[in-house]
Write a protein that holds these residues in place. Structure first.
Motif, short mmCIF file in Angstrom:
data_model
loop_
_atom_site.label_atom_id
_atom_site.label_comp_id
_atom_site.label_asym_id
_atom_site.label_seq_id
_atom_site.Cartn_x
_atom_site.Cartn_y
_atom_site.Cartn_z
N ALA A 169 0.81 -1.22 0.00
CA ALA A 169 0.00 0.00 0.00
C ALA A 169 0.85 1.27 0.00
O ALA A 169 0.44 2.29 -0.56
CB ALA A 169 -0.93 -0.01 1.21
N ILE A 170 2.03 1.22 0.62
CA ILE A 170 2.85 2.44 0.72
C ILE A 170 4.03 2.44 -0.25
O ILE A 170 4.82 3.39 -0.26
CB ILE A 170 3.39 2.63 2.15
CG1 ILE A 170 4.43 1.55 2.50
CG2 ILE A 170 2.27 2.67 3.17
CD1 ILE A 170 5.26 1.86 3.71
N SER A 171 4.13 1.41 -1.08
CA SER A 171 5.32 1.24 -1.92
C SER A 171 5.57 2.41 -2.86
O SER A 171 6.72 2.71 -3.19
CB SER A 171 5.21 -0.06 -2.73
OG SER A 171 4.08 -0.04 -3.58
N CYS A 172 4.52 3.08 -3.30
CA CYS A 172 4.69 4.17 -4.27
C CYS A 172 4.59 5.55 -3.61
O CYS A 172 4.39 6.55 -4.31
CB CYS A 172 3.68 4.03 -5.39
SG CYS A 172 3.88 2.50 -6.33
N GLY A 173 4.70 5.58 -2.28
CA GLY A 173 4.70 6.87 -1.59
C GLY A 173 3.39 7.61 -1.61
O GLY A 173 3.35 8.80 -1.96
#
Length: 264
Positions: A169-173
């Motif tokens: 969920a947070i991989s792409c900032g």
């Protein structure tokens, strides 16, 4: 004064069924600033997940959605699926109640993260995306990230699967994280660890959090503001500490009375 990252104006969601139309969300108005937390609190069927999924652009194939959902000034309801998919996953991350809803059971964790990084252009090529995976897993508190990256979801504990889902969920900032009952299936210790992880992501990365829960203890530990939902409507909003210690609406008071531990 900060400009809200997320705003809903008169958001209404209807689902047709053989007996008529179900009003799942009724004229919802809410606001969430960058880096803040907003908890949608209510019983099953109250409409809280409906609101969260509308924000994600996933209200259901037959749903009729009216009103406005503004994300950084852009009305999400005016976008087609292609435009929404560029925002969902990159600027808005999603953590489901069951991590298997976002993790492919037939693929190892590392390749799933690698693919997402490449799809949204968050890594320059496959090699860079693959190299970013251990650090990404480590950032969400995964011990031995290299082993976890090589693992299939079924080889991990529930807590590790949820951390892997948060890493996705947070991989792409993203600027906003939508978490739908993210701790329900976890034991008390792991639940506390996941909530602390979400709080740390807010502190360190400035991610805004829209969290759905029926659990007043989870709402209290999340902090920020709470919007209490009943029968598709928001009946009360306010800062978490104030609302849980001195609820102003009879329905909220009944919820607090039913879970007295949430006062602490």
């Amino acid at each position: 004064m900060s400009v809200p990252l997320l705003q809903a104006h008169e958001l209404t969601v209807r689902h047709p069924n053989p007996g008529g139309t179900v009003l799942a969300a009724d004229r919802i108005c809410l606001s969430l600033d960058p880096g803040d937390a907003l908890v949608l609190l209510g019983e099953s069927g109250s409409g809280k997940t409906t609101v969260a999924r509308a924000v994600l652009g996933l209200p259901g194939r037959s749903a009729r959605v009216t009103g406005r959902i503004l994300f950084d000034g852009t009305d999400l309801l005016g976008l087609d699926e292609r435009a929404l998919s560029r925002i969902r996953g990159r600027r808005i991350g999603y953590v489901p109640q069951d991590p298997t809803a976002s993790l492919d059971p037939l693929r190892r964790i590392g390749p799933q993260l690698t693919e997402l990084l490449r799809r949204h252009g968050s890594a320059d090529g496959r090699r860079a995306a693959r190299a970013a995976v251990p650090g990404l897993l480590e950032s969400v508190g995964v011990p031995d990230p290299d082993r976890v990256a090589r693992s299939f979801p079924h080889e991990l504990s529930g807590g590790l699967r949820q951390r892997a889902a948060i890493a996705l969920a947070i991989s792409c900032g993203p600027e906003l994280l939508v978490a739908d009952e993210p701790t329900t299936a976890l034991d008390a210790l792991v639940q506390a660890q996941v909530l602390e992880l979400l709080a740390r992501l807010r502190r360190e990365r400035g991610i805004a959090l829209l969290l759905v829960t029926h659990d007043l203890g989870v709402a209290r530990r999340t902090g920020g503001r709470i919007a209490v939902m009943q029968d598709g409507r928001i009946v009360e909003t306010g800062p978490a500490e104030r609302l849980l210690s001195a609820p102003g609406h009879p329905f909220t008071a009944a919820l607090v009375a039913a879970q007295p531990g949430a006062r602490r």
